[in-house]
Scaffold this motif. Structure first.
Motif, short mmCIF file in Angstrom:
data_model
loop_
_atom_site.label_atom_id
_atom_site.label_comp_id
_atom_site.label_asym_id
_atom_site.label_seq_id
_atom_site.Cartn_x
_atom_site.Cartn_y
_atom_site.Cartn_z
N ARG A 137 0.84 -1.20 0.00
CA ARG A 137 0.00 0.00 0.00
C ARG A 137 0.87 1.25 0.00
N ARG A 161 -7.22 -6.28 -2.60
CA ARG A 161 -6.85 -6.18 -1.19
C ARG A 161 -7.68 -7.11 -0.31
N GLY A 162 -8.95 -7.27 -0.61
CA GLY A 162 -9.81 -8.09 0.22
C GLY A 162 -9.88 -9.55 -0.17
N GLN A 203 -7.94 -11.58 12.45
CA GLN A 203 -6.87 -10.59 12.28
C GLN A 203 -5.50 -11.26 12.31
N ARG A 206 -16.65 -12.41 8.08
CA ARG A 206 -16.23 -11.05 7.69
C ARG A 206 -16.35 -10.89 6.18
N THR A 238 -9.81 -1.12 5.37
CA THR A 238 -9.59 -1.99 6.51
C THR A 238 -10.87 -1.99 7.34
N CYS A 239 -11.39 -3.16 7.61
CA CYS A 239 -12.68 -3.29 8.29
C CYS A 239 -12.46 -3.69 9.75
N GLY A 240 -13.14 -2.99 10.63
CA GLY A 240 -13.07 -3.33 12.04
C GLY A 240 -14.35 -4.00 12.53
N GLN A 258 -11.17 -6.52 15.86
CA GLN A 258 -10.28 -7.10 14.85
C GLN A 258 -10.35 -6.29 13.55
N GLY A 259 -9.21 -6.06 12.93
CA GLY A 259 -9.15 -5.38 11.65
C GLY A 259 -8.63 -6.31 10.57
N VAL A 260 -9.29 -6.33 9.40
CA VAL A 260 -8.84 -7.13 8.27
C VAL A 260 -8.95 -6.30 7.00
N PRO A 261 -8.08 -6.55 6.01
CA PRO A 261 -8.15 -5.81 4.75
C PRO A 261 -9.37 -6.22 3.92
#
Length: 475
Positions: free
Chosen positions: A182, A300-301, A347, A356, A447-449, A453-456
């Motif tokens: 990124r 990214r996801g 995460q 997710r 980035t999702c919370g 937890q955060g994941v791309p």
């Protein structure tokens, strides 16, 4: 897509015997419904160049394991950062005591993963630090040469190389190598005593060389400068209920937050989602189709396999306005008598699995952007968003539009600042009256919370017209 190369074995690198780990996992999950031993090794690098100097230069390496056992609605989970068989055995014993037992596996076995959705190259080692810093320095010089109002430039390059290895109780053993890169550029402009800032960036699961290419990073810098110039000209946003047109691409973050989370399996199984119990019902305007697709190459996801070993999939959630599916991990799929959709994510090894999103977007319609704009007598055209808040149970949302314009008599007018979009996700989906033919995905920054937890992730949509949205403004 690329052919799947052999995945490096974290177990072998740590001096462990994969066959013994497989047997230990099978024994530990014998009386359980589901679960897995998850091994992870991830390396990351971050370089930030700000106003002529290197401000941040960091590297990190994390590795460890997580053992999870699922029995009915109960989950036992233990984690450790020592990749040793004794440590894993202790974790298995602890989890068994917590999870109890259920007596049999009801879940379907995951399919074998297909072709890889991204390469395995380590982006951190693909270029030297001197080369990376030279590009970041050139970005600053370029921004200042393009705009005399620039008072500050920050460029950040980040990369990570994640390797995972999953041992399942049914004997399946799968691994994945996940690169991620990124680049972000932030600028501050000052004109006539007024200061405004803007940021833009992008990335994905592809080689670092793409970000270091001059044509690519110039496009990112140009967009950051453009957004800052627009904000210098912005006038206070009006307030009231009005028609809102959302731009293509990144505005899909509102769809992600206001609708996407409500379509995750756990919220619907627990009936805490505004969409719970509505399968087969019309939940959006006719013509609205929303999908979650983890199979898009290099996005990214995207994931070749999720964090339970299930291959990613393209899952239709809303089809022509009708709710037809949820995003599922294995536990919630089993309890809801559905199939897992490859949306079990975590995460890191130290976190347990939840359903997710991956890349969530609305499909294109038949109208052009220009036709949609011309159809609006008075409203707001929002093309970029910052922060937002959503209540999953009620569907209520509040989003800040960081770039928006007045629409007057079918024409785009002055840029506005301070526009807040306030509404209800399910209601907004029913009030869609125009869908553009210009579907675009975001540039690779999401980035999702969820639950800490955060994941791309990725988001996207075409231009969309929504009626009767409350706009909180400053005018």
């Amino acid at each position: 897509m690329t052919e799947r190369a052999p995945t490096p074995s974290i177990a072998v690198d740590a001096g462990l015997d994969p066959a013994r780990l497989a047997a230990l996992t099978a024994e530990g999950l014998l009386a359980m419904d589901d679960g897995e031993l998850f091994l992870e090794r991830v390396r990351g690098e971050r370089l930030t160049f700000e106003d002529g100097r290197l401000k941040v230069a960091s590297r990190e390496m994390l590795q460890g394991f997580g053992f999870r056992a699922v029995a009915g609605e109960r989950v036992g989970f233990a984690t450790g950062d020592r990749l040793e068989e004794d440590a894993i055995r202790r974790a298995v014993a602890t989890v068994q005591a917590v999870a109890g037992g259920h007596g049999g596996r009801e879940n379907v076995a995951p399919a074998a993963p297909g072709a890889a959705l991204y390469g395995a190259e380590d982006p951190i080692e693909s270029a030297g630090r001197a080369e990376k810093l030279a590009v970041l320095e050139r970005i600053e010089h370029y921004c200042r040469s393009q705009e005399p109002a620039v008072v500050s430039v920050t460029a950040t390059l980040s990369a990570s190389h994640q390797v995972i290895e999953i041992f399942r109780g049914d004997g399946r053993h799968v691994g994945d190598v996940r690169p991620l890169v990124r680049l972000d550029v932030s600028v501050v402009l000052e004109r006539d005593g007024r200061r405004e800032s803007a940021s833009y960036g992008g990335g994905g699961r592809y080689p670092l060389a793409r970000l270091l290419d001059e044509s690519w990073w110039r496009s990112v810098a140009d967009e950051a400068l453009r957004q800052a110039r627009v904000r210098l000209e912005a006038v206070p946003a009006p307030a009231g209920e009005m028609t809102v047109v959302l731009g293509a691409g990144w505005p899909g973050v509102m769809l992600h937050e206001a609708v996407g989370h409500g379509l995750e399996g756990d919220f619907n199984r627990k009936r805490t989602s505004a969409f719970a119990g509505l399968l087969g019902e019309m939940v959006a305007a006719s013509g609205v189709t929303v999908v979650d697709d983890g199979t898009l190459p290099e996005r990214r996801g995207s994931l070749t396999v999720d964090d339970e070993g299930t291959p990613s999939a393209r899952t239709v959630l809303i089809e022509n306005g009708r709710l037809v599916g949820y995003m599922q991990d294995r536990q919630n799929a089993r309890l809801m008598r559905m199939r897992p959709t490859g949306n079990g994510r975590r995460q890191s090894y130290a976190h347990t699995v939840m359903p997710r999103m991956t890349n969530t977007y609305m499909l294109a319609g038949s109208q052009t952007r220009e036709e949609i704009i011309r159809s609006v007598e008075r409203g707001i055209y929002a093309v970029s968003f910052g922060g937002g808040q959503v209540d999953i149970t009620s569907g209520r949302f509040v989003f800040q539009a960081t770039e928006a314009y007045l629409i007057e008599r079918g024409r785009i007018g002055a840029p506005v600042k301070g526009a807040m979009l306030i509404g209800n996700g399910p209601e907004a989906m029913r009030r869609i009256t125009g869908i553009g033919d210009d579907l675009a995905l975001d540039n690779g920054i999401g980035t999702c919370g969820k639950n800490g937890q955060g994941v791309p992730v990725g988001v996207g949509q075409p231009t969309v017209r929504i009626e009767r949205v409350t706009v909180g403004g400053t005018a």
